[in-house]
Design an enzyme around this catalytic site. Structure first.
Site, short mmCIF file in Angstrom:
data_model
loop_
_atom_site.label_atom_id
_atom_site.label_comp_id
_atom_site.label_asym_id
_atom_site.label_seq_id
_atom_site.Cartn_x
_atom_site.Cartn_y
_atom_site.Cartn_z
N ALA A 50 29.07 33.63 46.93
CA ALA A 50 29.32 34.52 48.08
C ALA A 50 28.03 35.23 48.46
CB ALA A 50 30.40 35.52 47.73
N GLU A 127 29.66 41.77 59.92
CA GLU A 127 29.99 40.34 60.07
C GLU A 127 31.02 40.19 61.18
OE1 GLU A 127 30.70 38.30 56.32
OE2 GLU A 127 29.38 39.71 55.31
N HIS A 250 33.92 27.82 57.79
CA HIS A 250 32.82 28.74 58.10
C HIS A 250 31.97 28.08 59.18
CE1 HIS A 250 29.37 31.37 57.72
NE2 HIS A 250 30.06 32.13 56.89
N ARG A 300 35.87 34.26 63.01
CA ARG A 300 35.37 32.98 62.51
C ARG A 300 36.11 31.76 63.06
NH1 ARG A 300 34.20 33.60 56.28
NH2 ARG A 300 32.60 35.09 56.93
N HIS A 361 35.63 26.51 53.89
CA HIS A 361 35.12 27.72 53.24
C HIS A 361 36.17 28.48 52.45
CE1 HIS A 361 32.45 31.09 52.72
NE2 HIS A 361 33.20 31.91 53.43
N ARG A 396 41.15 34.94 57.92
CA ARG A 396 40.58 36.02 57.12
C ARG A 396 39.41 36.68 57.82
NH1 ARG A 396 36.17 36.10 53.25
NH2 ARG A 396 35.75 34.03 54.03
C1 SIN Z 1 29.27 34.89 54.66
O1 SIN Z 1 28.38 35.42 54.04
O2 SIN Z 1 29.16 34.48 55.81
C2 SIN Z 1 30.57 34.68 53.98
C3 SIN Z 1 31.28 35.96 53.89
C4 SIN Z 1 32.74 35.69 53.76
O3 SIN Z 1 33.17 34.57 53.86
O4 SIN Z 1 33.49 36.65 53.59
#
Ligand code: SIN
Length: 559
Positions: A50, A127, A250, A300, A361, A396
């Site tokens: 991660a 994010e 991802h 995402r 992912h 998620r």
């Molecule tokens: C990422 O670093 O993009 C993954 C983080 C995640 O999937 O929560």
């Protein structure tokens, strides 16, 4: 007790963040002995890979309500609001606990902020789908740093014994053994890879923390261990499995012939990184404005589907992530691991865009359970990615998974502490029969295992990936049925090996994903079926549930 039986008070299967946190939480609450079984070395886990971090409200300018809202908005009307609230609100205390056991998160001072009042403050990343900066991180190796601290803490704890290279084969439940009464989990059959023997681990409580199942797909950033063992074993034990169609892709895995499975963290887009396509040679153009108002920082599911659409529409092989607005000095400090990996391949991310493609992912579905990991089988708990609590819904929110992975073990240990006297009292006193394998001769056709494995990963990618149709799902179902039949034959005709155990698990999980996807006649979050491109509001907060003894997936409204 039989000769071949190992008794512990608590059995934890899996040694990533959720597994080791479970062992430590149990050690805090109980005087009993705890076994952690893990199929590779202790730190062979997905958590270690991660990069992004842990989403948690740690800033006075942020609130629990906002984190809850962002989670529910990303989740496509499928989150369980009570589960979201419980997990989000428990976060800050768990972050403190991680720091107390020695996890070093990045502070603003580490990134060069010289103001004395900022120096020791945790740096907060951002994010996709988060409207606030709230991602606590350790550079871009957050998982590895947390895993390091957890392994050290477990090794120091005399109550915890770690069994490396031991792969769980199946759960032992009273119903599996044909014993009367309420269904109860008594432990697990575990293959010792060194000796090839299957050992009985018996325990008052069994917690699965085996992580995800990214290896079911051809392209993934998951570790090799991610074969869905926990979900597959739970299904075979007749636990309820929910929402397996919501598999998260991802958007940005590094695209390079020499490197497979390397993630380019979403945290880069949190620092202003922009997704681009090369429609004309040498010219990079943005495109996310055509898909979502949050552009490159959209949730995402939206971003992965947008890239997939652009790749298919234009015949290009990859998209690009442009970080050239940031200085090399900043990028080296904030993303040292990613910078170095790109640099080794001749890509200076401060000067040129990084080639990226989507990849498998995270599984939002799993064993249906409460936020404390409780299932309908007494003494059986699911924690972390192999659990489905309702936190993630249909998609998620980034960095909520590590949060769930540290919160659930503490809640589960609290439940276990309360129920342990009853579990002890109700446990049947009979000896557990030893594992038996069919004719137990070695197969000379091991090629069958690798062939089946490759075939599953390819058709799952092609037919059950980012965009599905009814026809593709039917094709996948026909293929998985044949493979399942072959595996059953091999399982009983030949000597059990860890490869065979993993293949059986991957095939089970693939079938669960296919069946769940086929039963949801709509598109929502991560599940996109081109035959039903819209969300059906009648299915808001309706889970897809599969249970072995009740064939087929059924749609069940959440309570
Ligand atoms: C990422 O670093 O993009 C993954 C983080 C995640 O999937 O929560």
């Amino acid at each position: 007790m039989q000769m071949n039986e190992n008794f512990f008070d608590h059995l934890v299967i899996g040694s990533g963040l959720a597994g080791l946190s479970s062992a430590l939480a149990l050690a805090e609450k109980s005087s009993g002995k705890i076994a952690v079984v893990t199929k590779g070395a202790v730190d062979d886990c997905n958590s270690k890979l991660a990069q992004g971090g842990i989403a948690c409200v740690m800033d006075h300018a942020d609130t629990f309500e906002e984190h809850i809202t962002d989670t529910i908005n990303a989740g496509g009307h499928l989150c369980d609001p009570e589960a979201v609230k419980a997990i989000v609100e428990a976060g800050p205390e768990r972050i403190k606990w991680l720091m107390d056991i020695g996890t070093k998160f990045t502070t603003r001072g580490d990134l060069g902020d010289k103001l004395p009042r900022h120096k020791d403050e945790l740096d907060l990343g951002r994010e996709g789908g988060h409207l606030k900066r709230r991602v606590i991180h350790a550079g871009d190796i957050t998982g590895a740093e947390i895993e390091r601290a957890l392994v050290e803490a477990c090794r120091k704890n005399p109550k915890i014994q770690i069994f490396e290279h031991h792969i769980a084969v199946d759960l032992i439940t009273t119903s599996r053994l044909g014993w009367e009464g309420e269904d109860m989990c008594l432990g697990a059959y575990v293959l010792d890879s060194a000796t090839g023997k299957v050992i009985t681990f018996s325990a008052y409580t069994t917690s699965i923390a085996t992580g995800g199942c990214g290896k079911v797909y051809l392209c993934t950033c998951n570790a090799d261990i991610a074969c869905g063992g926990g979900v597959a074993m739970a299904y075979r034990a007749n636990a309820k499995i929910a929402n397996m169609e919501f598999y998260q892709f991802h958007p940005t895995l590094l695209y390079h012939p020499q490197v497979k499975n390397f993630l380019i963290s979403e945290a880069l887009r949190g620092e202003g990184g922009t997704l681009k396509m090369q429609y004309k040679k040498g010219e990079y153009s943005t495109f996310m404005e055509n898909y979502h108002p949050l552009k490159s920082l959209a949730p995402r599911d939206v971003v992965a589907r947008a890239i997939d659409t652009e790749l298919k529409r234009t015949g290009q092989v990859c998209a690009y992530l442009d970080m050239t607005h940031k200085s090399e000095e900043f990028l080296r400090k904030r993303f040292p691991h990613i910078f170095k990996q790109c640099e080794v391949l001749g890509i200076n991310m401060a000067k040129q865009p990084i080639p990226v493609v989507p990849g498998a992912h995270f599984s939002c579905g799993g064993v249906l359970c409460g936020v404390d990991g409780t299932t309908e089988i007494r003494g059986f708990y699911a924690v972390g990615e192999n659990a489905c609590t309702g936190l993630h819904g249909a998609n998620r929110l980034a960095s909520n998974s590590l949060l769930e992975g540290i919160v659930m073990p503490k809640l589960a240990a609290g439940h276990i502490e309360k129920c342990l006297p009853e579990l002890k009292e109700k446990r049947p006193l009979k000896a557990i029969p030893e594992w038996t394998t069919g004719n137990a001769t070695n197969s000379d056709e091991l090629i069958v295992i690798s062939h089946n494995w490759d075939e599953i990963r390819r058709f799952m990618w092609d037919y059950v990936g980012i965009v599905r149709t009814d026809k593709r799902l039917e094709r996948a179902k026909r293929r998985i049925r044949n493979i399942q039949a072959e595996i059953e034959k091999y399982y009983w005709d030949f000597h059990i090996t860890s490869d065979l155990v993993e293949l059986r698990n991957i095939a089970t999980v693939a079938e669960l994903i296919i069946d769940s996807a086929a039963s949801r006649k709509e598109s929502r979050g991560l599940h996109f079926n081109a035959d039903y491109p819209e969300r059906n509001p009648d299915l808001d907060r309706v889970n897809t549930v599969i249970q072995k003894n009740t064939p087929g997936a059924i749609l069940v409204p959440q309570k």
